[in-house]
Design a protein around this motif. Sequence first.
Motif, PDB file in Angstrom:
ATOM      1  N   ALA A  22       0.985  -1.223  -0.095  1.00 34.75           N
ATOM      2  CA  ALA A  22      -0.009  -0.087  -0.089  1.00 34.75           C
ATOM      3  C   ALA A  22       0.744   1.338  -0.042  1.00 34.75           C
ATOM      4  N   SER A  23       2.344   1.061   0.131  1.00 33.17           N
ATOM      5  CA  SER A  23       3.143   2.456   0.377  1.00 33.17           C
ATOM      6  C   SER A  23       4.094   2.471  -0.688  1.00 33.17           C
ATOM      7  N   PHE A  24       4.306   1.730  -1.565  1.00 34.50           N
ATOM      8  CA  PHE A  24       5.329   1.689  -2.537  1.00 34.50           C
ATOM      9  C   PHE A  24       4.927   1.386  -3.879  1.00 34.50           C
ATOM     10  N   ASN A  71      14.382   0.075   5.204  1.00 34.79           N
ATOM     11  CA  ASN A  71      12.830   0.471   4.825  1.00 34.79           C
ATOM     12  C   ASN A  71      12.100   0.835   6.036  1.00 34.79           C
ATOM     13  N   ILE A  72      11.058   1.644   5.742  1.00 37.36           N
ATOM     14  CA  ILE A  72      10.212   1.889   6.787  1.00 37.36           C
ATOM     15  C   ILE A  72       9.037   2.343   6.277  1.00 37.36           C
ATOM     16  N   ALA A  73       7.583   1.996   6.882  1.00 39.01           N
ATOM     17  CA  ALA A  73       6.543   2.424   6.225  1.00 39.01           C
ATOM     18  C   ALA A  73       5.259   2.333   7.386  1.00 39.01           C
ATOM     19  N   ILE A  74       4.423   3.439   7.257  1.00 40.61           N
ATOM     20  CA  ILE A  74       3.304   3.140   8.000  1.00 40.61           C
ATOM     21  C   ILE A  74       2.005   2.852   7.369  1.00 40.61           C
ATOM     22  N   HIS A  75       1.170   2.346   7.783  1.00 41.83           N
ATOM     23  CA  HIS A  75      -0.248   2.214   7.107  1.00 41.83           C
ATOM     24  C   HIS A  75      -0.734   3.345   6.850  1.00 41.83           C
ATOM     25  N   ARG A  79      -0.862   7.405   9.209  1.00 39.68           N
ATOM     26  CA  ARG A  79       0.123   8.339   8.975  1.00 39.68           C
ATOM     27  C   ARG A  79      -0.310   9.784   9.721  1.00 39.68           C
ATOM     28  N   GLY A  80       0.769  10.271  10.235  1.00 41.54           N
ATOM     29  CA  GLY A  80       0.649  11.573  10.618  1.00 41.54           C
ATOM     30  C   GLY A  80       0.237  11.703  12.077  1.00 41.54           C
ATOM     31  N   HIS A  81       0.538  10.536  12.840  1.00 38.05           N
ATOM     32  CA  HIS A  81       0.254  10.499  14.314  1.00 38.05           C
ATOM     33  C   HIS A  81       1.545  10.037  15.261  1.00 38.05           C
ATOM     34  N   GLY A  82       2.774  10.451  14.396  1.00 30.86           N
ATOM     35  CA  GLY A  82       3.909  10.196  14.900  1.00 30.86           C
ATOM     36  C   GLY A  82       4.700   8.762  15.204  1.00 30.86           C
ATOM     37  N   TYR A  83       3.641   7.745  14.474  1.00 33.75           N
ATOM     38  CA  TYR A  83       4.126   6.461  14.626  1.00 33.75           C
ATOM     39  C   TYR A  83       5.568   6.205  13.911  1.00 33.75           C
ATOM     40  N   GLY A  84       5.682   6.926  12.526  1.00 36.66           N
ATOM     41  CA  GLY A  84       6.921   6.712  11.917  1.00 36.66           C
ATOM     42  C   GLY A  84       8.063   7.176  12.747  1.00 36.66           C
ATOM     43  N   GLU A  85       7.952   8.205  13.378  1.00 35.79           N
ATOM     44  CA  GLU A  85       9.056   8.914  14.117  1.00 35.79           C
ATOM     45  C   GLU A  85       9.348   7.904  15.486  1.00 35.79           C
ATOM     46  N   THR A  86       8.320   7.493  16.069  1.00 33.15           N
ATOM     47  CA  THR A  86       8.625   6.585  17.237  1.00 33.15           C
ATOM     48  C   THR A  86       9.428   5.345  16.714  1.00 33.15           C
ATOM     49  N   LEU A 105      20.575   6.649   4.339  1.00 30.07           N
ATOM     50  CA  LEU A 105      19.376   6.197   3.747  1.00 30.07           C
ATOM     51  C   LEU A 105      19.262   6.693   2.314  1.00 30.07           C
ATOM     52  N   GLU A 106      18.294   6.198   1.425  1.00 28.90           N
ATOM     53  CA  GLU A 106      17.992   6.657   0.356  1.00 28.90           C
ATOM     54  C   GLU A 106      16.411   7.038   0.331  1.00 28.90           C
ATOM     55  N   VAL A 107      16.162   8.076  -0.353  1.00 31.29           N
ATOM     56  CA  VAL A 107      14.664   8.574  -0.270  1.00 31.29           C
ATOM     57  C   VAL A 107      14.415   9.214  -1.896  1.00 31.29           C
ATOM     58  N   ARG A 108      13.309   9.243  -2.278  1.00 35.86           N
ATOM     59  CA  ARG A 108      12.939   9.904  -3.610  1.00 35.86           C
ATOM     60  C   ARG A 108      12.962  11.326  -3.325  1.00 35.86           C
ATOM     61  N   ASN A 111       9.821  12.834  -2.112  1.00 35.02           N
ATOM     62  CA  ASN A 111       8.940  12.356  -0.975  1.00 35.02           C
ATOM     63  C   ASN A 111       9.206  13.262   0.470  1.00 35.02           C
ATOM     64  N   ALA A 112       8.315  14.105   0.213  1.00 31.97           N
ATOM     65  CA  ALA A 112       8.417  15.173   1.293  1.00 31.97           C
ATOM     66  C   ALA A 112       8.069  14.819   2.755  1.00 31.97           C
ATOM     67  N   PRO A 113       6.979  13.784   2.939  1.00 30.09           N
ATOM     68  CA  PRO A 113       6.855  13.498   4.286  1.00 30.09           C
ATOM     69  C   PRO A 113       7.894  12.661   4.797  1.00 30.09           C
ATOM     70  N   ALA A 114       8.545  11.791   4.065  1.00 32.14           N
ATOM     71  CA  ALA A 114       9.773  10.991   4.748  1.00 32.14           C
ATOM     72  C   ALA A 114      10.900  11.856   4.845  1.00 32.14           C
ATOM     73  N   GLN A 115      11.089  12.801   3.812  1.00 26.64           N
ATOM     74  CA  GLN A 115      12.374  13.843   4.029  1.00 26.64           C
ATOM     75  C   GLN A 115      12.149  14.586   5.385  1.00 26.64           C
ATOM     76  N   GLY A 116      10.959  14.942   5.585  1.00 27.00           N
ATOM     77  CA  GLY A 116      10.433  15.923   6.517  1.00 27.00           C
ATOM     78  C   GLY A 116      10.795  15.056   8.006  1.00 27.00           C
ATOM     79  N   LEU A 117      10.625  13.881   7.979  1.00 31.83           N
ATOM     80  CA  LEU A 117      10.820  12.906   9.288  1.00 31.83           C
ATOM     81  C   LEU A 117      12.371  12.910   9.375  1.00 31.83           C
ATOM     82  N   ARG A 119      14.703  14.883   8.264  1.00 36.89           N
ATOM     83  CA  ARG A 119      15.462  16.130   8.716  1.00 36.89           C
ATOM     84  C   ARG A 119      14.978  16.625  10.208  1.00 36.89           C
ATOM     85  N   LYS A 120      13.964  16.149  10.560  1.00 36.96           N
ATOM     86  CA  LYS A 120      13.630  16.279  12.071  1.00 36.96           C
ATOM     87  C   LYS A 120      14.478  15.544  12.722  1.00 36.96           C
ATOM     88  N   LEU A 121      14.951  14.352  12.658  1.00 32.92           N
ATOM     89  CA  LEU A 121      15.829  13.671  13.319  1.00 32.92           C
ATOM     90  C   LEU A 121      17.356  13.773  13.262  1.00 32.92           C
TER      91      LEU A 121
HETATM   92  C1  LIG Z   1       7.600   8.671   5.949  1.00 35.33           C
HETATM   93  C2  LIG Z   1       6.562   7.957   6.845  1.00 35.33           C
HETATM   94  C3  LIG Z   1       7.051   6.721   7.295  1.00 35.33           C
HETATM   95  C4  LIG Z   1       6.225   8.843   8.019  1.00 35.33           C
HETATM   96  O1  LIG Z   1       5.754   8.263   8.823  1.00 35.33           O
HETATM   97  P1  LIG Z   1       4.466   9.001   9.938  1.00 35.33           P
HETATM   98  O2  LIG Z   1       3.782   8.094  10.870  1.00 35.33           O
HETATM   99  O3  LIG Z   1       3.212   9.565   8.882  1.00 35.33           O
HETATM  100  O4  LIG Z   1       5.040  10.362  10.313  1.00 35.33           O
HETATM  101  P2  LIG Z   1       5.156  11.078  11.978  1.00 35.33           P
HETATM  102  O5  LIG Z   1       3.523  11.263  12.090  1.00 35.33           O
HETATM  103  O6  LIG Z   1       5.931  10.293  12.712  1.00 35.33           O
HETATM  104  O7  LIG Z   1       5.903  12.518  11.403  1.00 35.33           O
HETATM  105  C5  LIG Z   1       6.917  12.877  12.144  1.00 35.33           C
HETATM  106  C6  LIG Z   1       7.572  13.940  11.351  1.00 35.33           C
HETATM  107  O8  LIG Z   1       7.727  13.477   9.827  1.00 35.33           O
HETATM  108  C7  LIG Z   1       7.329  14.885   9.179  1.00 35.33           C
HETATM  109  N1  LIG Z   1       6.245  14.594   8.360  1.00 35.33           N
HETATM  110  C8  LIG Z   1       5.356  13.605   8.449  1.00 35.33           C
HETATM  111  N2  LIG Z   1       4.411  13.729   7.591  1.00 35.33           N
HETATM  112  C9  LIG Z   1       4.706  14.954   6.901  1.00 35.33           C
HETATM  113  C10 LIG Z   1       4.215  15.238   5.668  1.00 35.33           C
HETATM  114  N3  LIG Z   1       2.893  14.820   5.268  1.00 35.33           N
HETATM  115  N4  LIG Z   1       4.753  16.304   5.011  1.00 35.33           N
HETATM  116  C11 LIG Z   1       5.873  16.799   5.639  1.00 35.33           C
HETATM  117  N5  LIG Z   1       6.551  16.285   6.763  1.00 35.33           N
HETATM  118  C12 LIG Z   1       5.823  15.154   7.262  1.00 35.33           C
HETATM  119  C13 LIG Z   1       7.243  16.025  10.346  1.00 35.33           C
HETATM  120  O9  LIG Z   1       8.327  16.511  10.406  1.00 35.33           O
HETATM  121  C14 LIG Z   1       6.901  15.103  11.411  1.00 35.33           C
HETATM  122  O10 LIG Z   1       7.013  15.777  12.660  1.00 35.33           O
HETATM  123  P3  LIG Z   1       5.893  16.798  13.143  1.00 35.33           P
HETATM  124  O11 LIG Z   1       4.546  16.156  13.527  1.00 35.33           O
HETATM  125  O12 LIG Z   1       6.686  17.219  14.555  1.00 35.33           O
HETATM  126  O13 LIG Z   1       5.761  17.894  12.214  1.00 35.33           O
HETATM  127  C15 LIG Z   1       4.984   7.679   5.932  1.00 35.33           C
HETATM  128  O14 LIG Z   1       4.796   8.905   5.459  1.00 35.33           O
HETATM  129  C16 LIG Z   1       5.208   6.488   5.153  1.00 35.33           C
HETATM  130  O15 LIG Z   1       4.903   5.393   5.433  1.00 35.33           O
HETATM  131  N6  LIG Z   1       5.194   6.884   3.888  1.00 35.33           N
HETATM  132  C17 LIG Z   1       5.141   5.912   2.760  1.00 35.33           C
HETATM  133  C18 LIG Z   1       6.488   4.820   2.775  1.00 35.33           C
HETATM  134  C19 LIG Z   1       7.781   6.031   2.527  1.00 35.33           C
HETATM  135  O16 LIG Z   1       7.813   6.645   1.924  1.00 35.33           O
HETATM  136  N7  LIG Z   1       8.839   5.545   3.228  1.00 35.33           N
HETATM  137  C20 LIG Z   1      10.131   6.006   3.258  1.00 35.33           C
HETATM  138  C21 LIG Z   1      10.697   5.590   2.024  1.00 35.33           C
HETATM  139  S1  LIG Z   1      12.442   6.502   2.157  1.00 35.33           S
END
Ligand SMILES: CC(C)(COP(=O)(O)OP(=O)(O)OC[C@H]1O[C@@H](n2cnc3c(N)ncnc32)[C@H](O)[C@@H]1OP(=O)(O)O)[C@@H](O)C(=O)NCCC(=O)NCCS
Length: 157
Positions: A22-24, A71-75, A79-86, A105-108, A111-117, A119-121
């Motif tokens: 569901a993620s890739f 590898n990392i993914a959240i259903h 998403r958006g509840h801090g689980y990926g960060e945890t 790591l490598e990232v597209r 992929n702004a959500p992953a890069q945001g995570l 960079r935060k760490l």
């Molecule tokens: C990347 C991924 C694992 C993040 O998991 P998540 O549980 O949704 O992320 P979190 O809720 O823990 O967010 C932690 C931080 O990530 C960043 N982030 C999360 N979602 C974001 C979004 N949509 N846009 C920008 N930054 C985002 C923020 O910095 C966030 O911190 P904040 O809540 O203090 O702003 C998730 O989006 C995912 O499974 N994506 C598909 C698979 C994938 O791309 N994996 C990475 C391959 S390299």
Amino acid sequence: MPVTVRQAGREDLPAIIAIEEASFSVPWSHQSLAAELDNPVAKYYVLEGETGQVLGYADVWLIADEGQLANIAIHPSARGHGYGETLLRTAMEALFQDGCTSMFLEVRQSNAPAQGLYRKLGYEGVAVRKDYYSQPVEDACIMQCQKENYQWFSHSR
Ligand SMILES: CC(C)(COP(=O)(O)OP(=O)(O)OC[C@H]1O[C@@H](n2cnc3c(N)ncnc32)[C@H](O)[C@@H]1OP(=O)(O)O)[C@@H](O)C(=O)NCCC(=O)NCCS
């Protein structure tokens, strides 16, 4: 919602496969996901919700003192509840305890959500791999987090 992070086991594979698919656009094969359970350099974690359902996974490797986020993914629905960060914090902190001095790591590029995570760490972009990904073809950003740059969790944030 209280969540738990624990080591992945064979019983978690159906949930891991479903989240991966569901993620890739190019998911890892079932065999590759299963093989990580026996990979001696891998630490494979799942995050489960209140009722025990697997909501995500992270797979990291340690080779000598160098870590790799494999590898990392959240259903999508969780998403958006801090689980990926945890998950990523748990995995990285375990590697740091085992002697890791730097994570990669490598990232597209898109992929702004992953890069945001990342960079935060404490990760920063260190190189670009041209056309690394397919479906769609896209560059990979190589990111690195040196242990001294890791942003430990702070309750004051
Ligand atoms: C990347 C991924 C694992 C993040 O998991 P998540 O549980 O949704 O992320 P979190 O809720 O823990 O967010 C932690 C931080 O990530 C960043 N982030 C999360 N979602 C974001 C979004 N949509 N846009 C920008 N930054 C985002 C923020 O910095 C966030 O911190 P904040 O809540 O203090 O702003 C998730 O989006 C995912 O499974 N994506 C598909 C698979 C994938 O791309 N994996 C990475 C391959 S390299």
